[in-house]
Design an enzyme around this catalytic site. Sequence first.
Site, PDB file in Angstrom:
ATOM      1  N   ASP A   1       0.835  -1.213   0.000  1.00 39.18           N
ATOM      2  CA  ASP A   1       0.000   0.000   0.000  1.00 39.18           C
ATOM      3  C   ASP A   1       0.869   1.263   0.000  1.00 39.18           C
ATOM      4  O   ASP A   1       0.672   2.166   0.817  1.00 39.18           O
ATOM      5  CB  ASP A   1      -0.926   0.020   1.224  1.00 39.18           C
ATOM      6  CG  ASP A   1      -1.634  -1.295   1.452  1.00 39.18           C
ATOM      7  OD1 ASP A   1      -2.039  -1.922   0.467  1.00 39.18           O
ATOM      8  OD2 ASP A   1      -1.780  -1.697   2.627  1.00 39.18           O
TER       9      ASP A   1
ATOM     10  N   GLU B   1     -11.460  -0.387  -3.651  1.00 37.37           N
ATOM     11  CA  GLU B   1     -10.778   0.248  -2.521  1.00 37.37           C
ATOM     12  C   GLU B   1      -9.533   0.971  -3.014  1.00 37.37           C
ATOM     13  O   GLU B   1      -9.206   0.956  -4.202  1.00 37.37           O
ATOM     14  CB  GLU B   1     -10.405  -0.796  -1.468  1.00 37.37           C
ATOM     15  CG  GLU B   1      -9.371  -1.816  -1.934  1.00 37.37           C
ATOM     16  CD  GLU B   1      -9.068  -2.876  -0.889  1.00 37.37           C
ATOM     17  OE1 GLU B   1      -9.866  -3.035   0.067  1.00 37.37           O
ATOM     18  OE2 GLU B   1      -8.036  -3.571  -1.036  1.00 37.37           O
TER      19      GLU B   1
ATOM     20  N   TRP C   1       5.615  -6.134 -33.245  1.00 38.00           N
ATOM     21  CA  TRP C   1       4.309  -6.723 -33.550  1.00 38.00           C
ATOM     22  C   TRP C   1       4.578  -7.963 -34.380  1.00 38.00           C
ATOM     23  O   TRP C   1       5.206  -7.887 -35.434  1.00 38.00           O
ATOM     24  CB  TRP C   1       3.428  -5.737 -34.309  1.00 38.00           C
ATOM     25  CG  TRP C   1       2.051  -6.252 -34.547  1.00 38.00           C
ATOM     26  CD1 TRP C   1       1.057  -6.426 -33.628  1.00 38.00           C
ATOM     27  CD2 TRP C   1       1.516  -6.674 -35.801  1.00 38.00           C
ATOM     28  NE1 TRP C   1      -0.063  -6.927 -34.225  1.00 38.00           N
ATOM     29  CE2 TRP C   1       0.184  -7.095 -35.561  1.00 38.00           C
ATOM     30  CE3 TRP C   1       2.013  -6.734 -37.098  1.00 38.00           C
ATOM     31  CZ2 TRP C   1      -0.640  -7.572 -36.574  1.00 38.00           C
ATOM     32  CZ3 TRP C   1       1.203  -7.217 -38.107  1.00 38.00           C
ATOM     33  CH2 TRP C   1      -0.116  -7.624 -37.831  1.00 38.00           C
TER      34      TRP C   1
ATOM     35  N   PHE D   1       6.699  -9.832 -33.615  1.00 37.25           N
ATOM     36  CA  PHE D   1       8.140  -9.881 -33.401  1.00 37.25           C
ATOM     37  C   PHE D   1       8.959  -9.115 -34.439  1.00 37.25           C
ATOM     38  O   PHE D   1      10.169  -9.015 -34.309  1.00 37.25           O
ATOM     39  CB  PHE D   1       8.633 -11.327 -33.249  1.00 37.25           C
ATOM     40  CG  PHE D   1       7.984 -12.006 -32.079  1.00 37.25           C
ATOM     41  CD1 PHE D   1       8.363 -11.691 -30.791  1.00 37.25           C
ATOM     42  CD2 PHE D   1       6.957 -12.914 -32.266  1.00 37.25           C
ATOM     43  CE1 PHE D   1       7.754 -12.288 -29.695  1.00 37.25           C
ATOM     44  CE2 PHE D   1       6.336 -13.516 -31.181  1.00 37.25           C
ATOM     45  CZ  PHE D   1       6.731 -13.203 -29.898  1.00 37.25           C
TER      46      PHE D   1
ATOM     47  N   ASP E   1       4.541  -3.324 -25.770  1.00 36.10           N
ATOM     48  CA  ASP E   1       5.149  -3.638 -27.070  1.00 36.10           C
ATOM     49  C   ASP E   1       6.222  -2.628 -27.454  1.00 36.10           C
ATOM     50  O   ASP E   1       7.047  -2.911 -28.335  1.00 36.10           O
ATOM     51  CB  ASP E   1       4.086  -3.653 -28.176  1.00 36.10           C
ATOM     52  CG  ASP E   1       3.236  -4.906 -28.172  1.00 36.10           C
ATOM     53  OD1 ASP E   1       3.508  -5.807 -27.356  1.00 36.10           O
ATOM     54  OD2 ASP E   1       2.301  -4.984 -28.985  1.00 36.10           O
TER      55      ASP E   1
ATOM     56  N   HIS F   1      14.973   3.480 -39.124  1.00 33.50           N
ATOM     57  CA  HIS F   1      13.656   3.157 -39.668  1.00 33.50           C
ATOM     58  C   HIS F   1      13.590   3.571 -41.129  1.00 33.50           C
ATOM     59  O   HIS F   1      14.208   4.558 -41.558  1.00 33.50           O
ATOM     60  CB  HIS F   1      12.537   3.810 -38.854  1.00 33.50           C
ATOM     61  CG  HIS F   1      12.489   5.302 -38.957  1.00 33.50           C
ATOM     62  ND1 HIS F   1      11.830   5.977 -39.966  1.00 33.50           N
ATOM     63  CD2 HIS F   1      13.017   6.266 -38.147  1.00 33.50           C
ATOM     64  CE1 HIS F   1      11.953   7.284 -39.781  1.00 33.50           C
ATOM     65  NE2 HIS F   1      12.670   7.500 -38.688  1.00 33.50           N
TER      66      HIS F   1
END
Length: 471
Positions: A39, A212, A355, A357, A370, A447
Amino acid sequence: MAATAVLLTTAAGVLVGPAAPAQAAAVTFTNPLAEQRADPHIHRHTDGYYYFTATVPEYDRIVLRRATTLQGLATAPERVIWRRHSSGEMGAHIWAPEIHFIDGRWYVYFAAGRTDDIWAIRPYVLESSAANPLDGPWVERGQLQPARNSFSLDATTFMHQGQRYLAWAEYAGSNSNIYLARAVNPWTYAGTPTFIATPTYPWETRGYRVNEGPAVLIRNGRVFMTYSASATDASYAVGLLTAAAGSDLLNPASWSKRATPVLASDSRTGQYGPGHNSFTVAEDGSDVIVYHSRNYERYLGNGYDPLSDPNRRTRVQRVYWNADGTPNFGVPVPDGLTPVRLRAHDLPDRYLRHWEFRVRLEPNVTNLADSQFRIVAGLSNSSAISLESTNYPGYFLRHRNHQVWVERNDGSNLFRQDATFTRRAGLADAAKVSLESVNFPGQYVRHRDGLLYLEAVPDAAGRASATFALD
């Protein structure tokens, strides 16, 4: 100016150089932050300290520690600021303390039972005017007023639009519900409390019917209230209530409940029963969720009583934000160094994610894990780095035939080399990072057309596509 080629040691003692400049690194933490502390509640104060309190497994005292960094709380000295009474009220089950600073004074909210009825749980408040709350002294303000007449616990408080509120959980019939009221002062509320949540979904009623542990995060024109549901074993999970910032928070119709949990047990990351969270802000200003979990799964059906199990551990991880302004908590991350995301320098709304792999570049990755990777010592060279998947531990970013994948470490020398990179200052921005192949020097992760490759980057556009920010 070129980055200095030095080795950096992470909080886990892992070398991750040669390093980009310090500003390129996201703030990370090493989990668990504290063993046998359930907690958890952390308050970041204006004096430059973080203050941490939590339930101890003996249920007999309130402890407090402070440090100038979140990670520093892991080794900070702990002080007992209050002990349970030897008889009568506040004499048993000292649970879920929270520390708040209100109008120049410190307040601790906690739950307690009685020595003559340990299940007569009610919310109580302590107050201190000390500059350093570890020094005290603390004054008992008694039960939250007007006094509750049934099992009540997990009181918290927050300010919104100039009004202070008190929220707590309380049993009514067989359900533990969440209530909200306007505060008159830190231990007194006005009017009839508003009933805003009750367990209705199957994931909220495993073992017990429970809502809770409310905790509030106000961002992006909305009031978000997390809560915990079900029994406190591996069934425990975190849910989310949402209200518009301009709505009447005391009108139950202002609140909507998400149908699925936002943080739940995950066997892949080895975390079970995440819950009873709070929120704080990291040193870099990012939002952080603080919660407990266990690193094993147990069952009530086997005679296991989770309240007798001391091994709930305090953990911290970053909160991310979806494009629609809602929080994304992802999964409870594996133990060890917390993960980061790699955001494209030239397409700053897009992140590396796997995605099926294959690693690609995408915006709005709602399946957060991911797109999260843990930076660890290089598999083939401990002075370099490897990037381990968050939701597939043991799987690493690697190049294969000059394509970039996330694949399981098969232990081979080839895999270890393919999954090891030299961390360089960003080729297009020295404050960011680029990843150079160890076994193909001069070739970088970059990329192209939405996918990730390992290639040489001789021109400015290529260098930009091989540069990433760590978030």
